[in-house]
Design a protein around this motif. Structure first.
Motif, PDB file in Angstrom:
ATOM      1  N   ILE A  36     106.044  96.852  29.131  1.00 13.75           N
ATOM      2  CA  ILE A  36     104.590  96.985  29.238  1.00 13.75           C
ATOM      3  C   ILE A  36     104.079  96.132  30.396  1.00 13.75           C
ATOM      4  CG2 ILE A  36     102.392  96.655  28.051  1.00 13.75           C
ATOM      5  CD1 ILE A  36     103.971  96.952  25.386  1.00 13.75           C
ATOM      6  N   ALA A  37     104.588  94.902  30.474  1.00 14.98           N
ATOM      7  CA  ALA A  37     104.160  93.994  31.544  1.00 14.98           C
ATOM      8  C   ALA A  37     104.490  94.570  32.920  1.00 14.98           C
ATOM      9  CB  ALA A  37     104.823  92.634  31.364  1.00 14.98           C
ATOM     10  N   ASP A  38     105.679  95.147  33.069  1.00 14.68           N
ATOM     11  CA  ASP A  38     106.060  95.756  34.344  1.00 14.68           C
ATOM     12  C   ASP A  38     105.110  96.889  34.724  1.00 14.68           C
ATOM     13  OD1 ASP A  38     108.185  94.043  34.694  1.00 14.68           O
ATOM     14  OD2 ASP A  38     109.701  95.482  33.988  1.00 14.68           O
ATOM     15  N   ALA A  39     104.700  97.669  33.731  1.00 12.38           N
ATOM     16  CA  ALA A  39     103.809  98.795  33.995  1.00 12.38           C
ATOM     17  C   ALA A  39     102.444  98.327  34.501  1.00 12.38           C
ATOM     18  CB  ALA A  39     103.637  99.627  32.729  1.00 12.38           C
ATOM     19  N   TYR A  40     102.014  97.152  34.065  1.00 11.12           N
ATOM     20  CA  TYR A  40     100.710  96.629  34.477  1.00 11.12           C
ATOM     21  C   TYR A  40     100.804  95.652  35.652  1.00 11.12           C
ATOM     22  CZ  TYR A  40      98.369  98.877  30.615  1.00 11.12           C
ATOM     23  OH  TYR A  40      97.857  99.817  29.769  1.00 11.12           O
ATOM     24  N   GLY A  41     102.001  95.292  36.047  1.00  9.61           N
ATOM     25  CA  GLY A  41     102.167  94.371  37.167  1.00  9.61           C
ATOM     26  C   GLY A  41     101.869  92.928  36.819  1.00  9.61           C
ATOM     27  N   VAL A  42     102.070  92.570  35.535  1.00 11.43           N
ATOM     28  CA  VAL A  42     101.886  91.186  35.091  1.00 11.43           C
ATOM     29  C   VAL A  42     103.218  90.677  34.559  1.00 11.43           C
ATOM     30  CG1 VAL A  42      99.439  91.501  34.545  1.00 11.43           C
ATOM     31  CG2 VAL A  42     101.143  91.899  32.770  1.00 11.43           C
ATOM     32  N   THR A  43     103.309  89.382  34.309  1.00 12.16           N
ATOM     33  CA  THR A  43     104.558  88.841  33.775  1.00 12.16           C
ATOM     34  C   THR A  43     104.597  89.020  32.260  1.00 12.16           C
ATOM     35  OG1 THR A  43     103.678  86.619  33.444  1.00 12.16           O
ATOM     36  CG2 THR A  43     104.660  87.109  35.611  1.00 12.16           C
ATOM     37  N   SER A  44     105.800  89.061  31.719  1.00 11.98           N
ATOM     38  CA  SER A  44     105.938  89.213  30.268  1.00 11.98           C
ATOM     39  C   SER A  44     105.403  87.982  29.543  1.00 11.98           C
ATOM     40  CB  SER A  44     107.392  89.494  29.888  1.00 11.98           C
ATOM     41  OG  SER A  44     108.225  88.466  30.354  1.00 11.98           O
ATOM     42  N   GLY A  45     105.538  86.808  30.145  1.00  8.59           N
ATOM     43  CA  GLY A  45     104.995  85.600  29.535  1.00  8.59           C
ATOM     44  C   GLY A  45     103.476  85.647  29.440  1.00  8.59           C
ATOM     45  N   TRP A  46     102.836  86.101  30.500  1.00 12.16           N
ATOM     46  CA  TRP A  46     101.381  86.223  30.489  1.00 12.16           C
ATOM     47  C   TRP A  46     100.945  87.223  29.425  1.00 12.16           C
ATOM     48  CZ3 TRP A  46      97.807  90.102  31.125  1.00 12.16           C
ATOM     49  CH2 TRP A  46      96.481  89.698  31.303  1.00 12.16           C
ATOM     50  N   LEU A  47     101.647  88.355  29.355  1.00 11.79           N
ATOM     51  CA  LEU A  47     101.284  89.377  28.375  1.00 11.79           C
ATOM     52  C   LEU A  47     101.527  88.888  26.948  1.00 11.79           C
ATOM     53  CD1 LEU A  47     100.151  92.155  27.941  1.00 11.79           C
ATOM     54  CD2 LEU A  47     102.453  93.082  28.161  1.00 11.79           C
ATOM     55  N   ALA A  48     102.597  88.144  26.726  1.00 15.31           N
ATOM     56  CA  ALA A  48     102.864  87.598  25.395  1.00 15.31           C
ATOM     57  C   ALA A  48     101.740  86.647  24.971  1.00 15.31           C
ATOM     58  CB  ALA A  48     104.206  86.875  25.388  1.00 15.31           C
ATOM     59  N   LEU A  49     101.246  85.853  25.902  1.00 16.45           N
ATOM     60  CA  LEU A  49     100.117  84.975  25.595  1.00 16.45           C
ATOM     61  C   LEU A  49      98.859  85.771  25.261  1.00 16.45           C
ATOM     62  CD1 LEU A  49     100.570  82.184  28.284  1.00 16.45           C
ATOM     63  CD2 LEU A  49     100.900  81.981  25.818  1.00 16.45           C
ATOM     64  N   ARG A  50      98.635  86.890  25.948  1.00 20.08           N
ATOM     65  CA  ARG A  50      97.469  87.724  25.641  1.00 20.08           C
ATOM     66  C   ARG A  50      97.612  88.340  24.248  1.00 20.08           C
ATOM     67  NH1 ARG A  50      96.928  85.385  29.647  1.00 20.08           N
ATOM     68  NH2 ARG A  50      96.184  83.990  28.041  1.00 20.08           N
ATOM     69  N   LEU A  51      98.816  88.778  23.884  1.00 20.93           N
ATOM     70  CA  LEU A  51      99.008  89.337  22.538  1.00 20.93           C
ATOM     71  C   LEU A  51      98.677  88.296  21.480  1.00 20.93           C
ATOM     72  CD1 LEU A  51     102.285  91.378  23.119  1.00 20.93           C
ATOM     73  CD2 LEU A  51     100.007  92.305  22.698  1.00 20.93           C
ATOM     74  N   ASP A  52      99.086  87.060  21.719  1.00 24.66           N
ATOM     75  CA  ASP A  52      98.739  85.971  20.798  1.00 24.66           C
ATOM     76  C   ASP A  52      97.223  85.772  20.766  1.00 24.66           C
ATOM     77  OD1 ASP A  52     101.418  85.550  20.262  1.00 24.66           O
ATOM     78  OD2 ASP A  52     101.601  83.867  21.664  1.00 24.66           O
ATOM     79  N   GLU A  53      96.607  85.771  21.933  1.00 24.30           N
ATOM     80  CA  GLU A  53      95.160  85.576  22.041  1.00 24.30           C
ATOM     81  C   GLU A  53      94.395  86.685  21.325  1.00 24.30           C
ATOM     82  OE1 GLU A  53      92.489  86.346  25.846  1.00 24.30           O
ATOM     83  OE2 GLU A  53      93.649  84.497  26.070  1.00 24.30           O
TER      84      GLU A  53
END
Length: 100
Positions: A36-53
């Motif tokens: 998912i992160a690759d599809a949006y051009g963000v890092t997986s760590g950043w996306l994992a933090l957003r899922l938590d948020e």
């Protein structure tokens, strides 16, 4: 492959934030965070933090790779019958874990 500029990273993050519902649906459909992160051009760590948020319950470490297993191995009965996953053993044996 060149690194994205700060403005490109910011734009990718804003696009991901704007598409929150779709990202959550994809994650709940068992798609890996990295894909998912690759599809949006963000890092997986950043996306994992957003899922938590966003309050999305995260999968356990052994669940993250169930999409790679044979269908018979993915069922709860087949998985529960075997040894517990390494991550659970590690968590239980860590010095901060409560005694059983």
């Amino acid at each position: 492959m060149r690194r994205p500029t700060p403005s490109e990273r910011a734009a990718a993050r804003e696009a991901a934030r704007a598409d929150k519902v779709t990202i959550i649906e994809r994650y709940r459909a068992r798609e890996p965070v990295s894909r998912i992160a690759d599809a949006y051009g963000v890092t997986s760590g950043w996306l994992a933090l957003r899922l938590d948020e966003w309050g999305v319950p995260r999968r356990q470490c052994y669940e993250a790779h169930l999409h790679r297993r044979r269908p018979s191995a993915c069922s709860a009965d087949a998985y529960g019958a075997g040894p517990e996953p390494k991550c659970a053993r590690r968590r239980l044996s860590s010095p901060t874990a409560a005694p059983a």
